[in-house]
Design a protein around this motif. Sequence first.
Motif, mmCIF file in Angstrom:
data_model
loop_
_atom_site.group_PDB
_atom_site.id
_atom_site.type_symbol
_atom_site.label_atom_id
_atom_site.label_comp_id
_atom_site.label_asym_id
_atom_site.label_seq_id
_atom_site.Cartn_x
_atom_site.Cartn_y
_atom_site.Cartn_z
ATOM 1 N N PHE A 177 20.398 18.417 -26.747
ATOM 2 C CA PHE A 177 21.043 19.104 -27.871
ATOM 3 C C PHE A 177 21.328 18.178 -29.035
ATOM 4 O O PHE A 177 21.283 18.572 -30.181
ATOM 5 C CB PHE A 177 22.340 19.780 -27.404
ATOM 6 C CG PHE A 177 22.084 20.967 -26.524
ATOM 7 C CD1 PHE A 177 21.863 22.228 -27.101
ATOM 8 C CD2 PHE A 177 22.036 20.850 -25.156
ATOM 9 C CE1 PHE A 177 21.614 23.318 -26.293
ATOM 10 C CE2 PHE A 177 21.786 21.944 -24.355
ATOM 11 C CZ PHE A 177 21.570 23.194 -24.905
ATOM 12 N N GLY A 178 21.611 16.956 -28.772
ATOM 13 C CA GLY A 178 21.908 16.025 -29.847
ATOM 14 C C GLY A 178 20.634 15.532 -30.516
ATOM 15 O O GLY A 178 20.472 15.622 -31.732
ATOM 16 N N LYS A 179 19.719 15.054 -29.691
ATOM 17 C CA LYS A 179 18.503 14.470 -30.233
ATOM 18 C C LYS A 179 17.714 15.494 -31.041
ATOM 19 O O LYS A 179 17.130 15.200 -32.073
ATOM 20 C CB LYS A 179 17.649 13.948 -29.066
ATOM 21 C CG LYS A 179 16.792 12.758 -29.454
ATOM 22 C CD LYS A 179 16.152 12.126 -28.228
ATOM 23 C CE LYS A 179 14.793 12.787 -27.990
ATOM 24 N NZ LYS A 179 14.212 12.381 -26.706
ATOM 25 N N ASP A 180 17.702 16.729 -30.541
ATOM 26 C CA ASP A 180 16.940 17.770 -31.230
ATOM 27 C C ASP A 180 17.700 18.372 -32.405
ATOM 28 O O ASP A 180 17.221 19.319 -33.044
ATOM 29 C CB ASP A 180 16.576 18.878 -30.248
ATOM 30 C CG ASP A 180 15.696 18.351 -29.122
ATOM 31 O OD1 ASP A 180 15.186 17.220 -29.282
ATOM 32 O OD2 ASP A 180 15.547 19.036 -28.092
ATOM 33 N N GLY A 181 18.900 17.902 -32.672
ATOM 34 C CA GLY A 181 19.651 18.357 -33.823
ATOM 35 C C GLY A 181 20.255 19.741 -33.680
ATOM 36 O O GLY A 181 20.634 20.374 -34.667
ATOM 37 N N VAL A 182 20.364 20.254 -32.455
ATOM 38 C CA VAL A 182 20.953 21.584 -32.275
ATOM 39 C C VAL A 182 22.469 21.520 -32.432
ATOM 40 O O VAL A 182 23.079 22.375 -33.036
ATOM 41 C CB VAL A 182 20.584 22.152 -30.890
ATOM 42 C CG1 VAL A 182 21.186 23.543 -30.698
ATOM 43 C CG2 VAL A 182 19.075 22.190 -30.712
ATOM 44 N N LEU A 183 23.068 20.455 -31.858
ATOM 45 C CA LEU A 183 24.513 20.289 -31.967
ATOM 46 C C LEU A 183 24.817 18.987 -32.682
ATOM 47 O O LEU A 183 24.091 18.003 -32.552
ATOM 48 C CB LEU A 183 25.148 20.272 -30.568
ATOM 49 C CG LEU A 183 25.099 21.572 -29.760
ATOM 50 C CD1 LEU A 183 25.643 21.336 -28.368
ATOM 51 C CD2 LEU A 183 25.866 22.686 -30.455
ATOM 52 N N LYS A 184 25.949 19.028 -33.430
ATOM 53 C CA LYS A 184 26.348 17.810 -34.121
ATOM 54 C C LYS A 184 27.293 17.004 -33.235
ATOM 55 O O LYS A 184 27.819 17.524 -32.243
ATOM 56 C CB LYS A 184 27.020 18.180 -35.454
ATOM 57 C CG LYS A 184 25.999 18.626 -36.503
ATOM 58 C CD LYS A 184 26.612 18.730 -37.867
ATOM 59 C CE LYS A 184 27.394 20.014 -38.070
ATOM 60 N NZ LYS A 184 26.571 21.255 -38.029
ATOM 61 N N GLY A 185 27.526 15.787 -33.623
ATOM 62 C CA GLY A 185 28.326 14.860 -32.817
ATOM 63 C C GLY A 185 29.646 15.436 -32.328
ATOM 64 O O GLY A 185 29.956 15.432 -31.144
ATOM 65 N N ASP A 186 30.492 15.956 -33.276
ATOM 66 C CA ASP A 186 31.806 16.422 -32.851
ATOM 67 C C ASP A 186 31.699 17.656 -31.957
ATOM 68 O O ASP A 186 32.513 17.894 -31.070
ATOM 69 C CB ASP A 186 32.701 16.691 -34.073
ATOM 70 C CG ASP A 186 32.092 17.725 -34.998
ATOM 71 O OD1 ASP A 186 30.830 17.819 -35.028
ATOM 72 O OD2 ASP A 186 32.856 18.452 -35.651
ATOM 73 N N GLU A 187 30.660 18.451 -32.178
ATOM 74 C CA GLU A 187 30.451 19.631 -31.330
ATOM 75 C C GLU A 187 30.143 19.210 -29.897
ATOM 76 O O GLU A 187 30.598 19.807 -28.929
ATOM 77 C CB GLU A 187 29.279 20.472 -31.878
ATOM 78 C CG GLU A 187 29.627 21.198 -33.153
ATOM 79 C CD GLU A 187 28.422 21.898 -33.760
ATOM 80 O OE1 GLU A 187 28.575 22.996 -34.253
ATOM 81 O OE2 GLU A 187 27.303 21.322 -33.697
ATOM 82 N N ILE A 188 29.347 18.160 -29.795
ATOM 83 C CA ILE A 188 28.983 17.659 -28.469
ATOM 84 C C ILE A 188 30.228 17.160 -27.731
ATOM 85 O O ILE A 188 30.445 17.468 -26.560
ATOM 86 C CB ILE A 188 27.917 16.530 -28.592
ATOM 87 C CG1 ILE A 188 26.616 17.131 -29.098
ATOM 88 C CG2 ILE A 188 27.712 15.833 -27.242
ATOM 89 C CD1 ILE A 188 25.525 16.135 -29.392
#
Lengths: 291, 488
Positions: A177-188
């Motif tokens: 989810f992070g690498k593919d840009g689906v979720l942003k840092g704080d969301e993760i």
Amino acid sequence: MTDHHSDIDSVTGKSTTGHEWDGIKELNTPLPRWWVISFYLTIVWAIGYWIVYPAWPLISSNTTGLFGYSSRADVAVELANLEKIRGDKMAVLGAASLADIEKDPALLALARAKGKTVFGDNCAPCHGSGGAGAKGFPNLNDDDWLWGGTLDQIMQTIQFGARSGHAKAHEGQMLAFGKDGVLKGDEIVTVANYVRSLSGLSTRKGFDAAKGEKIFAENCVACHGDGGKGNPEMGAPNLTDKIWLYGSDEASLIETISLGRAGVMPAWEGRLDPATIKAMAVYVHSLGGGK
Amino acid sequence: MNKTVNPNELTSDDDNGPLYVAQKKVYPQSISGTFRRIKWGLMAFCLGVYYFLPFVRWNRGLGAPSQAVLIDLPNSRFYFFFIELWPQEVYYFTGLLIVAAVALFLMNSIGGRIWCGYLCPQTVWTDLFYAVERLVEGDRRERMRKDKSSDPMKLERISEIVLKHSIWLLIAWWTGGAWVLYFNDAPTLVKELVTFQAPMIAYIWIAILTATTYLLAGFMREQVCTYMCPWPRIQAALTDEWALNVTYRYDRGEKRTSVKKAAELRALGEQVGDCVDCYQCVAVCPTGIDIRNGPQLECIQCGLCIDACDNVMTKIGRPKRLIGYDNDINIQRRQEGKAPVYRIVRARTVAYSAIIAAVGGIMIYTLATRSLLDVNVLHDRNPVAVRLSDGSIRNAYTVRLLNKSGYDRVVAIDANGPANLTTHVVGIDSVTPDRPMIVIPRDSTSELRLLVTAPAESNPEKSIPVRFHVTDIGLGEVATATDNFVAP
Ligand code: SF4
Ligand code: SF4
């Protein structure tokens, strides 16, 4: 000991060998004849042995001896005999259904014994010799199963593997989810804390549970199901229990969510015969976690 | 009083001889007397026990072997009358070996090499072979003459030799045959042996023991005692001044003279020894030595020279026991005019007896209280502990249950520890929760995988002791084992 002529020792009256060390002379006391004869016989025997048996190393092979005997060939023959003896039993095992094996104590014992040795040879490198697993490699002793813990499910996983490339292999993976840009840092970070809360672990101060639930519902429920109970169809782990394949701390969870996971279990079909795979399934099931 | 004799003058000069001398053939003469009778009796007893013990029956119930003494290798059982031992109880044999060794020490401190002279298999069979030889070829003189005669072999002589060796081989073969009977049901095996149905290994063992008996008792004889057996050398280090050994009482025997000369000298009131130098003691000795040279490594202390000399002493009208069981202290004392003393109760005999009693007592006690139900528990090492999905902790154990009785048992297993533990046996659905029940067939071992779980709330410490109880449901007999429950 330059003086080599023998003479008679004045004290004992016996002949000496003529050897002398610092004034100490060696008496000539020959070995008993039977001893000497046996000694020579062993030499003769050894020479015969050299010729009759494979003994001399050559550059890329060795002498084969007179009768072509070799201990390696002997072992091969014995192994073949063993296989023949075991063949009947393994045939019974191959013919029986998994449920039948579970019910018959003799068959069960056979399957467990066979399964244990095969497990040691093939599975131990990843799962550990007792199936204890490691980070990323499931513990087979517990009651949590990615792809299901019934006898049939375990058998299927062993046969075809997961993401093994086999046509019938289990597929499905944890997305990055992070690498593919689906979720942003704080969301993760938020969803990671939410997942921790699902199994009763502590959460970060000021963590917004409602936001976490929302992100989870939008991104994760598809695989992990409502409430994160997991789905063995897709190998999606239960997130509410106490067992974590890649670690339950926040950092590990963030890594999992950001980069995804897709561990590979090889397919054993074709590499091991069906009876052996069956035995292995029974063994793994009996480790204690089977359902 | 006799004049003091220096024992050093008596030792022969072959002390500087080689470590090994070529065998010189010994032709022991037949003899009769007290010790010979004791030897015959013990020989009959020992051989009787050895040859016939396997045929003694013992009722152990249906399905169990009915042989009194049986070493059942395929099933790993040892039967001795009412005793049945399992492989994990081999420590009884350790006890037996200790008792045997100390008994040997005890014998030695009382009467020297009693074992060698009367009970050792080498002595018993050699003695038997000599008896056969004497029967076929005649006594000492005759045998010596026959061996020396340079005449071309006469048919009579050849048939004598053939007969002797045939009887020897027959005895040797029977010896090997009796040996294998201890490892199988004797009557069955005998039947199989004569119909050539017995397993190859039986024939091989019979062949090996036939060969060793024939060689050791027929040819090696005293050479075994002198060069192959370690006991004479150990014995020499263990003996003390009180131990009774076959001894030539040189204080009484020296100076040696002929019967006639002795009579003449005595008439003149002179002091002469009792030994008439007749060499009877040497002629009967199975190891071919002269006991008058003092204590010797080769002497197996069979006492035959005592009988020989006693016969001579009786004939010439002198007191018996010029050769007898005695020790150096008493020879010394007699020379000094003191009365001989014999002491059997000494520090070392008491100590040996105490050891035998203690080890024997322990063995009898453990045998008497030996349980017929046993449990061994082995904690799984990999993994030591498993956390389950609900947070509870589980440990796995390999449990081996031993039912040494002659009936099937139903047992229940439970694990007791501080935490609230539950027990489950893989492959068995418990009827009563936490107390799985298992059937162990009679006279066998069952191996189980036992899972013990502590609930998450119990929060067990790193390692807590657990006690496993295996209870026979019918008889109430309990076997226990302890191990640890480990938290991850
Ligand atoms: S010396 Fe006497 S006691 Fe010793 S072995 Fe010879 S006969 Fe037997
Ligand atoms: S048998 Fe007795 S009397 Fe004859 S030589 Fe031996 S010790 Fe002397």
